[in-house]
Design an enzyme around this catalytic site. Structure first.
Site, short mmCIF file in Angstrom:
data_model
loop_
_atom_site.label_atom_id
_atom_site.label_comp_id
_atom_site.label_asym_id
_atom_site.label_seq_id
_atom_site.Cartn_x
_atom_site.Cartn_y
_atom_site.Cartn_z
N ASP A 160 -2.52 -3.29 7.69
CA ASP A 160 -3.65 -4.07 8.18
C ASP A 160 -3.63 -5.49 7.62
OD1 ASP A 160 -4.25 -1.53 9.08
OD2 ASP A 160 -6.38 -1.69 8.66
N CYS A 204 -1.95 3.14 3.06
CA CYS A 204 -2.71 2.13 3.80
C CYS A 204 -3.82 2.77 4.64
CB CYS A 204 -1.78 1.29 4.66
SG CYS A 204 -2.49 -0.32 5.14
N ASP A 205 -4.71 1.93 5.13
CA ASP A 205 -5.99 2.38 5.67
C ASP A 205 -5.89 3.54 6.66
OD1 ASP A 205 -6.89 0.26 4.20
OD2 ASP A 205 -7.71 -0.88 5.87
N GLU A 209 -9.70 -5.65 13.46
CA GLU A 209 -10.65 -5.97 12.40
C GLU A 209 -10.84 -7.49 12.32
OE1 GLU A 209 -9.74 -2.24 9.39
OE2 GLU A 209 -9.06 -4.24 8.84
N CYS A 260 0.83 -1.21 0.00
CA CYS A 260 0.00 0.00 0.00
C CYS A 260 0.86 1.26 0.00
CB CYS A 260 -0.91 0.02 1.22
SG CYS A 260 -1.99 -1.41 1.39
N SER A 302 -12.82 -5.21 8.44
CA SER A 302 -12.09 -4.69 7.29
C SER A 302 -13.09 -4.16 6.27
CB SER A 302 -11.26 -5.81 6.67
OG SER A 302 -10.85 -5.47 5.37
N CYS A 314 -5.24 -1.83 -1.32
CA CYS A 314 -6.14 -2.94 -1.66
C CYS A 314 -7.27 -2.47 -2.58
CB CYS A 314 -6.69 -3.56 -0.38
SG CYS A 314 -5.40 -4.19 0.71
#
Length: 567
Positions: A89, A130-131, A454, A57, A480, A202
């Protein structure tokens, strides 16, 4: 709002460390890095880069950071590059490492705020992948309220195997298929190797892509930037343009809180609903609104859900990936449809200085006929949004369910209770969970986990075993963006503070009913009162370090799990 016509000093903040006799030592430090005397009248612009080889990511962010630095110099600014941490993650998933994921949101926000304010920067470009890079960076932008822009690192391209597009969720679900005997070892290994072909976040409408789309709708990222692939040349061009746009925003004095208003957040959440975005967006926009000092509650999501349909057919519950959405017209096409239907505030200003309506002026009024990703509002996938706020005696403060793609959004069944994700995963992999069960995973909340892991591994395993729609799952943890199925998360109050989820016993009847927005423990009030009287709070799992600090400071998930709510 800041006056866009004012003749502001573009070094309004940085002159605190560059101007006057007393700042000679400060300037000396800059000379050591190659600054010239003429540079001290230019704006100092932070470039907060989350580049890292920890995760795909973020592994492609350095070229974007280099491009931003060069473009800032060309635009007459002094770029100041600094790093922010990231947690993967996907790599931490299903382990103790995942407890650090939500914590990293706060660490990222704190680290950017610290550098921007500690160095008196005049503006900042945040580059993330990333997240938790996404909300962490935006929280910092609205906290510091210096002119800023978000540059998303971009999505990953799909992998391929036997004529099928793959992404990281394909692998998580393959685990369940393999353990159920539905996938042979060769195919299992090939899916593992081929799912992620390069750099980028992702690829479905998972958390990173959800938040990037929302930031574009919010007005804090450039049009079309949220669905570009990391490895494509247009992503570099967009990063350079972001730098130029930011310098103009500094000149005009246009600040994040001029942009991130309540109406702008409504726009962002409307796009989240229309695109079938992640449940994590609920948690993160509560935190962003708190940082921006914008009144916003969990019930505001429900109000928007009821009026905005799902019109984008994206994974995890749909068919397409972010690269497909980009080719179909991207977020501007989605926003144009919503604007024409009166579902967006067109007057909201963006970082470009133009309003949403002005940005979308030349976008077609209807999606192209040769694509299947974006539907019209007259032919939606679902007539209402997919992120429902549920309540009941099991979650009086509210919880979040993703209800799209379900044939039957209601289940009543016996509880199968686990006090950690690890215990639940063991039972699922041992095939001890059967059709009609309601899995309850508790003590995984913000304080209890701590860190609110998650539950992608257990939900994906259930889907892979063919139980995705016939088994319910309730947790005070999170999900997630890749999760789908009969799942309810963010249950509040959490078990660690004595919330009703702590009182559930194995075999109790539990109901999840998305249509009635109900999550109910079918046990009498007197019995629940007896159980509550017998309940004792558990000892903290961590007493030192960052997890202990997070557990001590974090709020309820219904308030965004922020660490500065009551300070």
């Amino acid at each position: 709002m800041s006056d866009p016509t004012r003749p502001a000093r573009i070094d309004e903040r940085s002159r605190n460390v560059t101007e006057g006799v007393m700042r000679a030592p400060n300037r000396s430090m800059y000379y050591a890095m190659g600054y010239r005397e003429t540079d001290f009248s230019k704006p100092m612009v932070g470039v907060a880069s989350a580049h890292s080889t920890i995760t795909p990511c973020n592994s492609g962010l350095q070229p974007l950071a280099d491009t931003v630095v060069a473009a800032l110099k060309e635009a007459g600014a002094n770029p100041q590059l600094f790093g922010t941490p990231t947690v993967s993650d996907g790599i931490g998933m299903g382990t103790e490492g995942m407890k650090y994921s939500l914590v990293s949101r706060e660490v990222i926000a704190d680290s950017i705020e610290t550098c921007v304010n500690g160095l008196w920067q005049d503006g900042v470009v945040v580059i993330g992948g990333c997240d938790k890079n996404m909300p962490g960076g935006m929280m910092a932008l609205v906290r510091t309220n210096v002119p800023g822009i978000y540059v998303y690192g971009g999505t990953i391209k799909p992998g391929h195997y036997q004529g099928r597009d793959l992404n990281i969720i394909s692998v998580f679900e393959a685990v369940g298929e393999f353990t159920a005997g539905r996938l042979d070892p060769v195919d299992f290994k090939e899916i593992e190797k081929r799912a992620c072909p390069g750099s980028g976040s992702c690829g479905g409408m998972y958390t990173a892509n959800t938040m990037s789309a929302a930031f574009e709708a919010l007005g804090m990222s450039l049009p079309y930037s949220s669905t570009m692939a990391n490895e494509d040349a247009e992503k570099l061009a967009s990063a350079a343009e972001s730098a130029r746009v930011l310098v103009e925003a500094i000149k005009r004095g246009l600040r994040p809180r001029d942009i991130v208003t309540r109406e702008a957040i409504e726009n962002a959440v409307s796009v989240i609903m229309a695109t079938g975005g992640s449940t994590n967006a609920v948690l993160h926009f509560l935190a962003i609104a708190h940082a921006a000092e914008v009144p916003w509650t969990i019930d505001d999501f429900e109000c928007i859900r009821r009026r905005v349909p799902v019109i984008v057919d994206m994974k995890p519950s749909g068919h397409y990936l972010a690269t497909d959405l980009h080719q179909a017209g991207g977020i501007p096409q989605v926003m144009k449809l919503l604007l024409e239907a009166g579902l967006l505030h067109g007057e909201c200003v963006t970082i470009t200085g133009r309003t949403i309506a002005e940005v979308l002026e030349n976008v077609p009024a209807a999606p192209r006929a040769d694509q299947g990703v974006i539907r019209t509002l007259s032919d939606p996938l679902y007539a209402e949004g997919h992120l429902a706020i549920l309540r009941g005696n099991l979650s009086p403060e509210g919880c979040v369910a993703k209800i799209s793609g379900l044939k039957n959004p209601a289940i009543t069944g016996p509880a199968r209770v686990f006090d950690s994700e690890d215990d639940a995963m063991g039972a699922i992999m041992a095939r001890r969970i059967v059709e009609g069960d309601v899995v309850v995973i508790r003590y995984e909340g913000p304080k209890g986990g701590p860190g609110m892991r998650e539950m992608l591994a257990p939900t994906s395993a259930l889907v892979g075993q063919g139980l995705g729609e016939s088994v319910g799952l309730i947790t005070d943890g999170r999900f997630s963006g890749g999760t789908w199925g009969m799942v309810v998360g963010h249950v509040s109050p959490e078990a660690f503070v004595g919330g009703p989820i702590a009182l559930v016993r194995d075999g109790d009847s539990v109901t999840i009913d998305a249509h009635r927005q109900l999550v109910q423990l079918n046990v009498g009030d007197e019995e629940l009162a007896r159980r509550a009287a017998d309940w004792t709070p558990p000892s903290p799992r961590y007493t030192r370090g960052v997890l202990a600090k997070f557990a001590k400071l974090t709020s309820s998930a219904s308030k965004g799990a922020v660490t500065d709510l009551d300070l």
